[in-house]
Design a protein around this motif. Structure first.
Motif, PDB file in Angstrom:
ATOM      1  N   TYR A 150     -14.940 -13.859  33.344  1.00 47.10           N
ATOM      2  CA  TYR A 150     -13.757 -13.506  32.575  1.00 47.10           C
ATOM      3  C   TYR A 150     -13.663 -14.042  31.435  1.00 47.10           C
ATOM      4  N   LYS A 151     -14.147 -15.345  31.242  1.00 42.89           N
ATOM      5  CA  LYS A 151     -13.830 -16.220  29.907  1.00 42.89           C
ATOM      6  C   LYS A 151     -14.462 -15.551  28.823  1.00 42.89           C
ATOM      7  N   HIS A 152     -15.928 -15.227  29.146  1.00 40.31           N
ATOM      8  CA  HIS A 152     -16.634 -14.734  28.327  1.00 40.31           C
ATOM      9  C   HIS A 152     -16.570 -13.067  27.779  1.00 40.31           C
ATOM     10  N   ARG A 153     -15.561 -12.675  28.484  1.00 36.26           N
ATOM     11  CA  ARG A 153     -15.251 -11.156  28.365  1.00 36.26           C
ATOM     12  C   ARG A 153     -16.448 -10.184  28.926  1.00 36.26           C
ATOM     13  N   CYS A 154     -16.859 -10.634  30.009  1.00 39.65           N
ATOM     14  CA  CYS A 154     -18.235  -9.799  30.697  1.00 39.65           C
ATOM     15  C   CYS A 154     -17.117  -9.046  31.664  1.00 39.65           C
ATOM     16  N   THR A 155     -16.463  -7.823  30.950  1.00 40.83           N
ATOM     17  CA  THR A 155     -15.627  -7.161  32.112  1.00 40.83           C
ATOM     18  C   THR A 155     -16.457  -6.125  32.811  1.00 40.83           C
ATOM     19  N   ARG A 156     -17.347  -5.671  32.098  1.00 47.18           N
ATOM     20  CA  ARG A 156     -18.339  -4.840  32.761  1.00 47.18           C
ATOM     21  C   ARG A 156     -19.092  -5.231  33.860  1.00 47.18           C
ATOM     22  N   ILE A 157     -19.505  -6.557  33.905  1.00 45.23           N
ATOM     23  CA  ILE A 157     -20.207  -6.957  34.985  1.00 45.23           C
ATOM     24  C   ILE A 157     -19.223  -7.381  35.945  1.00 45.23           C
ATOM     25  N   LEU A 158     -17.819  -7.702  35.593  1.00 45.18           N
ATOM     26  CA  LEU A 158     -16.915  -7.866  36.753  1.00 45.18           C
ATOM     27  C   LEU A 158     -16.818  -6.610  37.359  1.00 45.18           C
ATOM     28  N   TYR A 159     -16.531  -5.670  36.662  1.00 47.71           N
ATOM     29  CA  TYR A 159     -15.925  -4.316  37.400  1.00 47.71           C
ATOM     30  C   TYR A 159     -17.123  -3.775  38.272  1.00 47.71           C
ATOM     31  N   GLY A 160     -18.497  -3.961  37.804  1.00 44.74           N
ATOM     32  CA  GLY A 160     -19.618  -3.758  38.566  1.00 44.74           C
ATOM     33  C   GLY A 160     -19.926  -4.394  39.901  1.00 44.74           C
ATOM     34  N   TRP A 161     -19.576  -5.590  39.838  1.00 42.43           N
ATOM     35  CA  TRP A 161     -19.773  -6.583  40.751  1.00 42.43           C
ATOM     36  C   TRP A 161     -18.692  -6.365  41.938  1.00 42.43           C
ATOM     37  N   GLY A 184     -16.888  -3.502  42.080  1.00 46.78           N
ATOM     38  CA  GLY A 184     -16.933  -2.241  42.705  1.00 46.78           C
ATOM     39  C   GLY A 184     -17.937  -1.982  43.599  1.00 46.78           C
ATOM     40  N   PHE A 185     -19.373  -2.701  43.509  1.00 44.48           N
ATOM     41  CA  PHE A 185     -20.264  -2.774  44.382  1.00 44.48           C
ATOM     42  C   PHE A 185     -19.742  -3.502  45.647  1.00 44.48           C
ATOM     43  N   SER A 186     -19.156  -4.656  45.563  1.00 40.98           N
ATOM     44  CA  SER A 186     -18.710  -5.164  46.743  1.00 40.98           C
ATOM     45  C   SER A 186     -17.622  -4.302  47.596  1.00 40.98           C
ATOM     46  N   VAL A 187     -16.772  -3.799  47.096  1.00 43.57           N
ATOM     47  CA  VAL A 187     -15.816  -2.779  47.641  1.00 43.57           C
ATOM     48  C   VAL A 187     -16.646  -1.492  48.286  1.00 43.57           C
ATOM     49  N   GLY A 188     -17.386  -0.858  47.479  1.00 44.77           N
ATOM     50  CA  GLY A 188     -18.250   0.036  47.875  1.00 44.77           C
ATOM     51  C   GLY A 188     -19.022  -0.307  49.035  1.00 44.77           C
ATOM     52  N   SER A 189     -19.840  -1.372  49.043  1.00 37.09           N
ATOM     53  CA  SER A 189     -20.665  -1.932  50.369  1.00 37.09           C
ATOM     54  C   SER A 189     -19.676  -2.034  51.368  1.00 37.09           C
ATOM     55  N   LEU A 190     -18.471  -2.723  51.205  1.00 39.16           N
ATOM     56  CA  LEU A 190     -17.638  -2.953  52.483  1.00 39.16           C
ATOM     57  C   LEU A 190     -17.185  -1.723  53.092  1.00 39.16           C
ATOM     58  N   LEU A 191     -16.650  -0.732  52.239  1.00 32.28           N
ATOM     59  CA  LEU A 191     -16.220   0.534  52.785  1.00 32.28           C
ATOM     60  C   LEU A 191     -17.526   1.492  53.335  1.00 32.28           C
ATOM     61  N   PHE A 225     -20.018   8.213  52.392  1.00 32.51           N
ATOM     62  CA  PHE A 225     -20.373   8.017  51.094  1.00 32.51           C
ATOM     63  C   PHE A 225     -19.240   8.550  50.269  1.00 32.51           C
ATOM     64  N   ASN A 226     -18.662   9.612  50.527  1.00 31.15           N
ATOM     65  CA  ASN A 226     -17.642  10.097  49.738  1.00 31.15           C
ATOM     66  C   ASN A 226     -16.304   9.246  49.844  1.00 31.15           C
ATOM     67  N   PHE A 227     -16.229   8.955  51.201  1.00 31.99           N
ATOM     68  CA  PHE A 227     -14.877   7.763  51.430  1.00 31.99           C
ATOM     69  C   PHE A 227     -15.163   6.688  50.641  1.00 31.99           C
ATOM     70  N   ALA A 228     -16.281   5.935  50.499  1.00 30.16           N
ATOM     71  CA  ALA A 228     -16.684   4.667  49.920  1.00 30.16           C
ATOM     72  C   ALA A 228     -16.490   4.844  48.310  1.00 30.16           C
ATOM     73  N   VAL A 229     -16.986   6.049  47.861  1.00 37.89           N
ATOM     74  CA  VAL A 229     -16.984   6.142  46.126  1.00 37.89           C
ATOM     75  C   VAL A 229     -15.315   6.439  45.982  1.00 37.89           C
ATOM     76  N   MET A 230     -14.647   6.976  46.610  1.00 40.24           N
ATOM     77  CA  MET A 230     -13.288   7.367  46.438  1.00 40.24           C
ATOM     78  C   MET A 230     -12.439   6.219  46.574  1.00 40.24           C
ATOM     79  N   GLY A 231     -12.880   5.169  47.679  1.00 38.49           N
ATOM     80  CA  GLY A 231     -12.353   3.965  47.776  1.00 38.49           C
ATOM     81  C   GLY A 231     -12.398   3.170  46.673  1.00 38.49           C
ATOM     82  N   VAL A 232     -13.296   3.120  45.911  1.00 37.55           N
ATOM     83  CA  VAL A 232     -13.515   2.259  44.612  1.00 37.55           C
ATOM     84  C   VAL A 232     -12.860   3.039  43.573  1.00 37.55           C
ATOM     85  N   ALA A 233     -12.969   3.929  43.450  1.00 38.42           N
ATOM     86  CA  ALA A 233     -11.871   4.922  42.603  1.00 38.42           C
ATOM     87  C   ALA A 233     -10.601   4.660  42.508  1.00 38.42           C
ATOM     88  N   VAL A 234     -10.096   4.712  43.920  1.00 37.43           N
ATOM     89  CA  VAL A 234      -8.985   4.377  44.151  1.00 37.43           C
ATOM     90  C   VAL A 234      -8.246   2.964  43.755  1.00 37.43           C
TER      91      VAL A 234
END
Length: 253
Positions: free
Chosen positions: A135-146, A148-155, A191-200
């Motif tokens: 976050y300090k070095h403005r790596c927001t894409r990596i943060l959102y990807g990380w 999103g992958f965590s929430v998607g894997s959980l769901l 799969f659709n439930f997990a993708v929708m959860g990440v988007a929501v």
């Protein structure tokens, strides 16, 4: 008296008196005196601010307690429903350093649980530091990807395991109203439930939908802890995470 002569004192007093008499309404009226009882009964600005802060705090606490209470109630139902299907057994997580054995005494179990909890909390601390530097070095894409992958894997994966367990229990219970679901349809829906959860969760969505998905994610996480962590380690981990949260919030750094 000539026009060039300076005005005398009598002329000055007459001008001032005429000016004051010409504007009688400009005189400030005396402030009405109030008794101590009247002053105490009148709400002041400070009292109004205190009332607003108390009302905001009460509303904030209520908004937090409501989803937490719903989550706890659902977790109790889920654990009770799946314990019969899974036979009450606990599959110990591979992330544990020590595995609890029924033959261990109380001291050994406590020591193993403490070490397991410290290792997991240490991992959480390392991930938190990594998040901070990203976050300090403005790596927001990596943060959102990380995230999103965590929430998607959980769901998707953990939620899929929970859904499969509940489906098997409902199918074995002999309910005629419950439809049969094949594996391909189940994977597609999950799969659709997990993708929708990440988007929501990470995109613009209604507040109610976001709260529903967060409650579901919390229920899945609680079920995973009860399923893959033994009792002593689970309680030690909960205490360790609570202490870590207090330190993370109150620490000045």
């Amino acid at each position: 008296m000539r026009e060039d002569d300076p005005p005398s004192d009598d002329d000055t007093r007459s001008l001032l008196s005429s000016h004051v008499d010409a504007h009688p309404t400009d005189r400030p009226e005396p402030f009405p005196l109030q008794t101590p009882v009247q002053r105490a009964s009148d709400p002041t600005e400070f009292d109004l601010e205190i009332e607003e802060e108390l009302a905001y705090s009460a509303a904030h606490v209520t908004s937090v307690l409501k989803p937490v209470s719903i989550t706890m109630f659902l977790v109790v139902l889920i654990v009770k429903a799946t314990s019969e299907q899974l036979g009450g057994s606990v599959v110990q997580s591979p992330y544990l350093v020590y595995r609890e054995v029924d033959t261990d005494d109380t001291g050994t179990r406590a020591m193993k649980a403490l070490v397991n909890a410290l290792v997991i909390v240490g991992g959480v601390l390392c991930f938190t530091v990594a998040f901070f530097f990203l976050y300090k070095h403005r790596c927001t894409r990596i943060l959102y990807g990380w995230l999103g992958f965590s929430v998607g894997s959980l769901l998707g994966f953990s939620g899929g395991a929970l859904s499969y367990t509940l489906l098997v229990k409902a199918f074995n219970s002999g309910n005629a109203w419950f439809p049969a679901v094949d594996m391909y349809s189940f994977v597609f829906i999950q799969f659709n439930f997990a993708v929708m959860g990440v988007a929501v969760v990470f995109w613009r969505s209604p507040l109610l939908a976001k709260q529903v998905y967060l409650v579901i994610a919390s229920c899945i996480m609680a079920w995973v802890l009860s399923r893959f962590f033994p009792e002593w380690t689970m309680w030690a981990l909960l205490w360790g995470l609570a202490c870590y949260d207090i330190f993370a919030v109150l620490a000045p750094c």
